[in-house]
Design a protein around this motif. Structure first.
Motif, short mmCIF file in Angstrom:
data_model
loop_
_atom_site.label_atom_id
_atom_site.label_comp_id
_atom_site.label_asym_id
_atom_site.label_seq_id
_atom_site.Cartn_x
_atom_site.Cartn_y
_atom_site.Cartn_z
N GLY A 73 17.58 -14.21 -2.68
CA GLY A 73 18.54 -13.11 -2.64
C GLY A 73 17.83 -11.79 -2.82
O GLY A 73 16.65 -11.73 -3.21
N PRO A 74 18.51 -10.66 -2.50
CA PRO A 74 17.90 -9.34 -2.67
C PRO A 74 17.43 -9.12 -4.10
O PRO A 74 18.00 -9.65 -5.06
N ALA A 75 16.36 -8.31 -4.24
CA ALA A 75 15.78 -8.06 -5.57
C ALA A 75 15.42 -6.59 -5.70
O ALA A 75 15.21 -5.88 -4.71
N VAL A 76 15.37 -6.13 -6.95
CA VAL A 76 14.95 -4.76 -7.26
C VAL A 76 13.49 -4.79 -7.66
O VAL A 76 13.09 -5.56 -8.55
N LEU A 77 12.65 -3.96 -6.98
CA LEU A 77 11.23 -3.89 -7.28
C LEU A 77 10.95 -2.67 -8.16
O LEU A 77 11.85 -1.88 -8.48
N ASP A 78 9.69 -2.51 -8.54
CA ASP A 78 9.31 -1.36 -9.36
C ASP A 78 9.55 -0.06 -8.60
O ASP A 78 9.44 -0.01 -7.36
N ALA A 79 9.87 0.98 -9.36
CA ALA A 79 10.09 2.29 -8.74
C ALA A 79 8.82 2.76 -8.03
O ALA A 79 7.70 2.42 -8.43
N ALA A 80 8.99 3.56 -6.97
CA ALA A 80 7.85 4.06 -6.18
C ALA A 80 7.88 5.58 -6.16
O ALA A 80 8.94 6.19 -5.98
N ASP B 175 0.83 -1.21 0.00
CA ASP B 175 0.00 0.00 0.00
C ASP B 175 0.86 1.25 0.00
O ASP B 175 0.61 2.20 -0.77
N TYR B 176 1.89 1.29 0.85
CA TYR B 176 2.71 2.49 0.95
C TYR B 176 3.51 2.74 -0.33
O TYR B 176 3.66 3.88 -0.77
N LEU B 177 4.00 1.65 -0.94
CA LEU B 177 4.81 1.80 -2.15
C LEU B 177 3.97 1.93 -3.40
O LEU B 177 4.50 2.25 -4.47
N GLY B 178 2.67 1.69 -3.29
CA GLY B 178 1.80 1.77 -4.45
C GLY B 178 2.05 0.65 -5.45
O GLY B 178 1.90 0.85 -6.66
N LEU B 179 2.39 -0.52 -4.94
CA LEU B 179 2.68 -1.66 -5.82
C LEU B 179 1.38 -2.30 -6.26
O LEU B 179 0.42 -2.45 -5.48
N SER B 180 1.32 -2.72 -7.51
CA SER B 180 0.11 -3.35 -8.05
C SER B 180 0.05 -4.84 -7.74
O SER B 180 -0.98 -5.47 -7.93
N SER B 181 1.15 -5.43 -7.28
CA SER B 181 1.18 -6.85 -6.96
C SER B 181 1.87 -7.06 -5.62
O SER B 181 2.62 -6.20 -5.15
N VAL B 182 1.62 -8.22 -5.03
CA VAL B 182 2.19 -8.54 -3.72
C VAL B 182 3.67 -8.90 -3.87
O VAL B 182 4.08 -9.55 -4.85
N ILE B 183 4.48 -8.44 -2.93
CA ILE B 183 5.91 -8.76 -2.95
C ILE B 183 6.10 -10.27 -2.83
O ILE B 183 5.52 -10.92 -1.95
N ASP B 184 6.89 -10.84 -3.73
CA ASP B 184 7.11 -12.29 -3.78
C ASP B 184 8.20 -12.67 -2.78
O ASP B 184 9.39 -12.49 -3.03
N GLU B 185 7.78 -13.23 -1.61
CA GLU B 185 8.76 -13.60 -0.59
C GLU B 185 9.66 -14.74 -1.05
O GLU B 185 10.85 -14.79 -0.71
N ALA B 186 9.10 -15.68 -1.81
CA ALA B 186 9.90 -16.82 -2.28
C ALA B 186 11.06 -16.35 -3.14
O ALA B 186 12.18 -16.88 -3.06
N ALA B 187 10.83 -15.32 -3.98
CA ALA B 187 11.90 -14.79 -4.81
C ALA B 187 12.95 -14.09 -3.95
O ALA B 187 14.15 -14.19 -4.20
N LEU B 188 12.50 -13.39 -2.88
CA LEU B 188 13.45 -12.70 -2.01
C LEU B 188 14.29 -13.67 -1.20
O LEU B 188 15.42 -13.35 -0.82
N ASP B 189 13.76 -14.87 -0.94
CA ASP B 189 14.54 -15.87 -0.20
C ASP B 189 15.77 -16.30 -0.99
O ASP B 189 16.75 -16.78 -0.41
#
Length: 704
Positions: free
Chosen positions: A74-81, A58-72
């Motif tokens: 390693g670190p990842a770059v998400l869409d700009a906010a 909600d705070y970042l205004g992301l259209s999809s849920v952060i994928d925890e499995a992908a973050l497990d």
């Protein structure tokens, strides 16, 4: 090269820099719960109040849920906010059961388009065109400076004792140069080196900036592991270190080769300067490309050196012919062995013998060194560039033997090969006196050095280091020499064996001749006796004729053993089953034709001594004769002969289907007495049992 490594630097080494509880002020940090992603912590009280209770999406205004499995993974770059009209790059990772999101402004960030990627590829390709290591490092320093726009970029390599050396530099005119300067290992604590391997790009945007504490629903959020964070705040000791260097901002990119920290790309700037995410990712990609080029060049250099040394090995070992002893080889090749390893002297010790070439210590010192390295050099090559550190007594001859490469050859009397390098005085330029600002009082607080002005130190008691290829070559030389020596000994042994085999062949021929002669004479003698018995039986009474026939059977049993001995390879051991099978065939021939098809055998192979086989043959002969005489009252009937081995004994069975014992003991004449004597001679037993119908006689005796 200095005494810094001997000091107690645990104050820095134990500092938990991965759990600082705060971040640098040039970005934002949010901490969410695993699963719900509810924000439970943030950097700074103002940000925490503004975001508390919201989800990260909600705070970042992301259209999809952060994928925890992908973050497990390693670190990842998400869409700009876009937050408060400011566009942020978003970097996320998981740690200690939390999802951590970092935001850094995109201001000044070049667009990630085809032009940027093409320029990045061109920079990386420039590494491949470098003609030497020095050219590669200078090219890398220029490329990273152009990409980051920092005032000074250093290519920093870790060398002996984890100290660092600047091997490449690009700088502005107003920044002091540090090319070829050394830095003590204490400048980068152990836990910091581990983080450099894990988190390859580290930016300190403003050395003077105040860090932002992490605030959360409870104190546990301040204790989360920020090893993967790009905003993690900096140790106060390191900030003071940078200020003392006159640096306002810094960045570092790890050069990791085969999972080990080879060095750093260290960037310094005289004013605060953040690096946007695009530049950081580009720097990480270039650092990876640089590490590949370093690895390729080091491997190519090692390969060329190996080829060169192998060619020299072939020349030297070519003199080690089949008729050349080690003493002759050392006398002729010692000079070349020294030159091959770029050594000032070579020595070999084998028992009381000593071979010396070039500049070497006195014989008494050479033998002392040989005694010291004999055991460790037998397992693998022993080498050192500063022998006095390994063997304090070497201080007395450090001018001739500061460097040592030794290998022990496992001959009957161990042979120790030693290459010596003389002391080479070296002047090392440090970035500041590495001894001056280190507290020597145990337990004192460690403070960073104040001055980084060039400070020179003369290093004594050391020689140029030995390369991997040289140590490999020394071990190959010993293996080849040992193999050549063993081959020479094998050839000598083969000649002795060939001579012995020829002598044995002659003896075997003599043995065969003697066996044929003995067998011929024994067979002639037995035939004469047999013929005499048959002549006596022609006109004899029936009872006498029967006794003479039985004696003839016994002679044939003995005769068969001699035939079997002559046919076998061994004169001491015979296969009892083959012998008894032939004996049964002879018995069938001497009995009437009606017995031929009713005498059956079941014989297992048993190896037994010759004299015991004769006794067993006579026992079988008597048991069969008894069965033919008494079991069926002279008429033909089935007789079964069995032989088997049970552990260390054999069991001979003769059974029939006749009238059995019937309570009457028969056969108490000469044959029975001889039978008992033969069984006793074998230290065996004979048992009679009812065969239902008939009688079963079993002889059991040890094989040996």
């Amino acid at each position: 090269m200095n005494d810094i490594g001997a000091l107690n630097l645990t104050a820095c080494d134990r500092e938990p820099i991965h759990i600082p509880g705060s971040i640098q002020p040039h970005g934002l940090l949010l901490i969410g719960r695993i699963g719900t992603h509810e924000i439970i912590g943030a950097a700074g009280e103002t940000l925490f109040r503004a975001t508390k209770g919201q989800t990260l999406e909600d705070y970042l205004g992301l259209s999809s849920v952060i994928d925890e499995a992908a973050l497990d993974l390693g670190p990842a770059v998400l869409d700009a906010a876009l937050i408060d009209d400011i566009l942020y790059d978003v970097h996320a990772f998981t740690t200690d059961g939390h999802v951590v999101v970092e935001l850094t402004q995109q201001a000044g960030s070049p667009p990630m388009n085809s032009t940027f990627l093409a320029n990045l590829e061109a920079m990386s390709s420039g590494f491949e065109r470098a003609t030497s290591h020095a050219d590669l490092f200078d090219s890398a320093a220029r490329v990273f400076r152009r990409l980051t726009d920092y005032d000074r970029v250093l290519i920093y390599q870790f060398v002996d004792n984890e100290a660092g050396k600047v091997v490449g530099e690009s700088r502005s005119d107003d920044m002091p140069g540090l090319m070829n300067h050394h830095f003590p290992a204490s400048d980068i604590p152990r836990q910091a080196r581990a983080l450099y391997v894990r988190n390859r790009v580290r930016v300190i945007a403003d050395v003077a900036g105040a860090s932002l504490p992490i605030i959360g629903v409870d104190d546990t959020v301040r204790q989360i592991d920020l090893s993967d964070s790009t905003l993690r705040s900096v140790s106060p000791i390191h900030l003071t270190y940078l200020k003392n260097m006159g640096v306002a901002a810094s960045a570092s990119m790890s050069i990791v080769k085969d999972g080990i920290l080879w060095g750093l790309v260290a960037c310094h700037h005289s004013n605060p300067r953040p690096l946007p995410l695009t530049i950081r990712l580009a720097c990480q990609a270039l650092a990876t490309s640089l590490s590949r080029q370093i690895k390729l060049r080091e491997e190519a250099e090692l390969y060329r050196e190996r080829i060169h040394l192998r060619a020299q090995e072939d020349v030297v070992l070519g003199r080690l012919g089949s008729d050349v002893t080690l003493e002759q080889f050392f006398a002729e090749s010692a000079d070349d062995l020294a030159k091959m390893m770029r050594a000032d002297g070579f020595a070999a010790v084998q028992g009381a013998d000593l071979f010396v070439s070039g500049q070497c210590p006195d014989p008494i010192h050479i033998r002392a060194v040989a005694d010291y390295v004999r055991a460790p050099a037998a397992i693998k090559a022993f080498w050192t560039a500063c022998l006095r550190q390994e063997m304090p007594a070497a201080e007395a001859f450090r001018d001739l033997a500061s460097g040592l490469l030794a290998v022990t050859m496992s001959t009957e009397v161990p042979t120790i090969l030693m290459w010596f390098r003389a002391e080479r005085l070296q002047t090392v330029t440090w970035a500041g006196n590495p001894h001056k600002d280190v507290p020597l009082v145990p337990g004192a607080q460690l403070e960073p050095r104040v001055s980084f002005a060039a400070w020179s130190e003369e290093v004594q008691g050391c020689a140029p280091d030995w390369t991997i290829a040289e140590t490999e070559s020394a071990m190959r030389l010993v293996r080849s020499m040992l193999e050549a020596r063993n081959n020479r000994r094998m050839r000598a042994l083969n000649m002795e064996l060939s001579t012995t085999l020829k002598e044995n062949e002659n003896l075997m021929q003599q043995k065969d001749f003697l066996l044929r002669e003995v067998n011929h004479r024994v067979q002639n003698s037995l035939s004469l006796v047999s013929a005499f018995l048959r002549m006596q039986g022609r006109d004899a009474l029936p009872e006498v004729k029967q006794q003479l026939d039985e004696a003839d059977h016994r002679l044939k049993a003995v005769s068969l053993v001699h035939k079997r001995l002559y046919q076998a390879d061994s004169t001491e051991i015979v296969d009892l089953s083959l012998y008894l099978a032939e004996l049964c065939e002879e018995l069938k021939a001497t009995l009437s034709g009606k017995w031929a098809n009713i005498l059956s055998t079941r014989l297992a192979p048993v190896l037994i001594e010759t004299d015991r086989a004769v006794s067993i043959g006579l026992i079988l002969n008597e048991l069969v004769i008894n069965a033919t005489k008494y079991a069926y009252q002279g008429e033909p009937g089935p007789i079964s002969i069995g032989l088997e081995q049970h552990r260390d004994s054999f069991r001979l069975t003769v059974s029939d289907k006749g009238i059995g014992a019937a309570g009457v003991t028969k056969g108490t004449g000469f044959g029975s007495r001889m039978l008992g004597s033969l069984v006793d001679g074998l230290k065996g037993t004979m048992d009679y049992a009812d065969n239902n119908p008939g009688l079963r006689a079993t002889v059991t005796a040890p094989i040996r």
